[in-house]
Enzyme design. Structure first.
Site, PDB file in Angstrom:
ATOM      1  N   HIS A  11      44.052  43.477  42.264  1.00  0.00           N
ATOM      2  CA  HIS A  11      43.933  43.361  43.723  1.00  0.00           C
ATOM      3  C   HIS A  11      42.554  42.817  44.113  1.00  0.00           C
ATOM      4  O   HIS A  11      41.654  43.580  44.468  1.00  0.00           O
ATOM      5  CB  HIS A  11      44.159  44.722  44.383  1.00  0.00           C
ATOM      6  CG  HIS A  11      45.588  45.141  44.423  1.00  0.00           C
ATOM      7  ND1 HIS A  11      46.424  44.862  45.483  1.00  0.00           N
ATOM      8  CD2 HIS A  11      46.348  45.810  43.509  1.00  0.00           C
ATOM      9  CE1 HIS A  11      47.629  45.346  45.238  1.00  0.00           C
ATOM     10  NE2 HIS A  11      47.605  45.925  44.033  1.00  0.00           N
ATOM     11  N   CYS A  16      49.334  41.073  42.450  1.00  0.00           N
ATOM     12  CA  CYS A  16      50.080  42.259  42.035  1.00  0.00           C
ATOM     13  C   CYS A  16      51.589  42.000  42.086  1.00  0.00           C
ATOM     14  O   CYS A  16      52.106  41.268  41.255  1.00  0.00           O
ATOM     15  CB  CYS A  16      49.679  43.478  42.854  1.00  0.00           C
ATOM     16  SG  CYS A  16      50.107  45.040  42.035  1.00  0.00           S
ATOM     17  N   GLU A  58      41.789  41.328  46.769  1.00  0.00           N
ATOM     18  CA  GLU A  58      41.551  41.422  48.213  1.00  0.00           C
ATOM     19  C   GLU A  58      40.671  42.616  48.570  1.00  0.00           C
ATOM     20  O   GLU A  58      40.044  42.634  49.642  1.00  0.00           O
ATOM     21  CB  GLU A  58      42.877  41.483  48.978  1.00  0.00           C
ATOM     22  CG  GLU A  58      43.656  42.783  48.870  1.00  0.00           C
ATOM     23  CD  GLU A  58      44.558  42.870  47.645  1.00  0.00           C
ATOM     24  OE1 GLU A  58      45.473  43.720  47.659  1.00  0.00           O
ATOM     25  OE2 GLU A  58      44.345  42.115  46.673  1.00  0.00           O
TER      26      GLU A  58
END
Length: 250
Positions: A221, A113, A223
Site C-alpha cells: 500500500h 493490493c 498510498e
C-alpha cells in the site's frame, strides 16, 4: 492547464452497517492529488452504473485500489471456498475488462493490493486464497490491533529483478514495504512479469510485457504516507507523469 484526471476505483461499503455507499480511502485521493499531481475522481465500482467506454473517455488513467472483498475465483476458473473470503462481483464486472482495455490502449493503470491482484486476473492469472496457509509463507495480513501507523508500518523487504523497471525507477534492488493482504498471485498471467518478491517468495511487484503504457502495480500500500515515503513518491510520481503524457496526446 487543467490537471489530468485519474479514476480511482472504489468499493461497496455499508455506512453504519446499513446504508449502501461507494467509498475509497482518502489516502488514495491524497496520493493522486498531492504526489501524482492529478485530479482524483472516485469511480462507482459497478458496470451497471458506468460504461467502460465512457470511463476511458473521461479519465486519463486509473488507480485500482485495495479493498476487503477479493476477486471471485470464477474469474480465474476455480470454485469458491470459505478461504476465499468476501467478494464484490459488481467491482469484478467493471475492473477486469477495464484493465484489459487500458493495457490494449496504453492508458496508464496503477494497481495496489487488490488492484495488483486484479491486474493479474484480468491478464489470465490466478490467485492463492490465503497466503499464510501455504508452506513456507509468512502472514502478510495487517496486524489485528494497533493504530493505523502500526498497521501500515514497513514490515518486510521487497527485492526487484536486476535492472528491471522497478529497480530503474526506484534506484534500488531492495525496498522496505508495508503488508496488508491475505491473497496473492498463484500463477502469473501469460504477459504478467513479476518483477519483485517478498523474502518468502510472494510476488510483490509486476508489469505487463509489451504493454504500450504504464502498468506498474504493487501488492503493498504505497498510498499510505505517500508524500513522505521515498518509494511511494517515486511510484505515484511516475504514474502521474504517465497520465500527463497520455492526456497530452489525446
Amino acid at each position: 492547464m487543467a490537471r489530468p484526471v485519474v479514476g480511482i476505483i472504489g468499493n461497496r461499503f455499508l455506512i453504519n452497517d446499513e446504508y449502501p455507499a461507494h467509498a475509497s480511502g482518502s489516502m488514495n485521493s491524497e496520493a493522486i492529488a498531492k504526489v501524482s499531481g492529478c485530479v482524483p475522481l472516485m469511480v462507482p465500482s459497478d458496470s451497471d452504473l458506468v460504461e467502460i467506454e465512457d470511463l476511458l473517455a473521461c479519465c486519463d488513467g486509473f488507480m485500482f485500489t485495495g479493498g476487503r472483498p477479493n476477486v471471485h475465483p470464477e474469474e480465474y476458473g476455480e470454485e469458491e471456498t470459505e478461504a476465499h473470503g468476501l467478494f464484490d462481483r459488481a467491482r469484478d464486472s467493471l475492473t477486469l475488462p477495464l484493465i484489459r482495455a487500458c493495457v490494449e490502449r496504453g492508458q496508464p493503470i496503477f494497481g495496489v493490493c487488490r488492484g495488483f491482484q486484479e491486474v493479474n486476473v484480468a491478464m489470465g492469472g490466478s490467485l492463492h486464497p490465503e497466503i499464510r496457509d501455504l508452506e513456507g509463507r509468512d502472514n502478510h495480513r495487517m496486524p489485528p490491533d494497533g493504530t493505523l501507523e502500526e498497521k501500515f508500518a514497513l514490515r518486510h523487504v521487497v527485492t526487484f529483478s536486476d535492472d528491471g523497471p522497478f529497480e530503474q525507477l526506484l534506484g534500488a534492488r531492495q525496498v522496505m514495504t508495508n503488508t496488508l493482504h491475505g491473497q496473492g498471485i498463484k500463477v502469473a498471467g501469460p504477459r504478467v512479469i513479476v518483477d519483485g518478491h517478498a523474502p518468502d517468495g510472494t510476488p510483490e511487484a509486476l508489469y505487463i510485457k509489451d504493454a504500450p503504457g504504464f502498468t506498474l502495480s504493487v501488492q503493498w500500500h504505497p498510498e499510505w504516507n505517500a508524500e513522505n515515503d521515498r518509494v511511494s513518491r517515486k511510484l505515484f510520481g511516475a504514474f502521474g507523469d504517465a497520465v500527463r503524457d497520455w492526456a497530452a496526446k489525446t
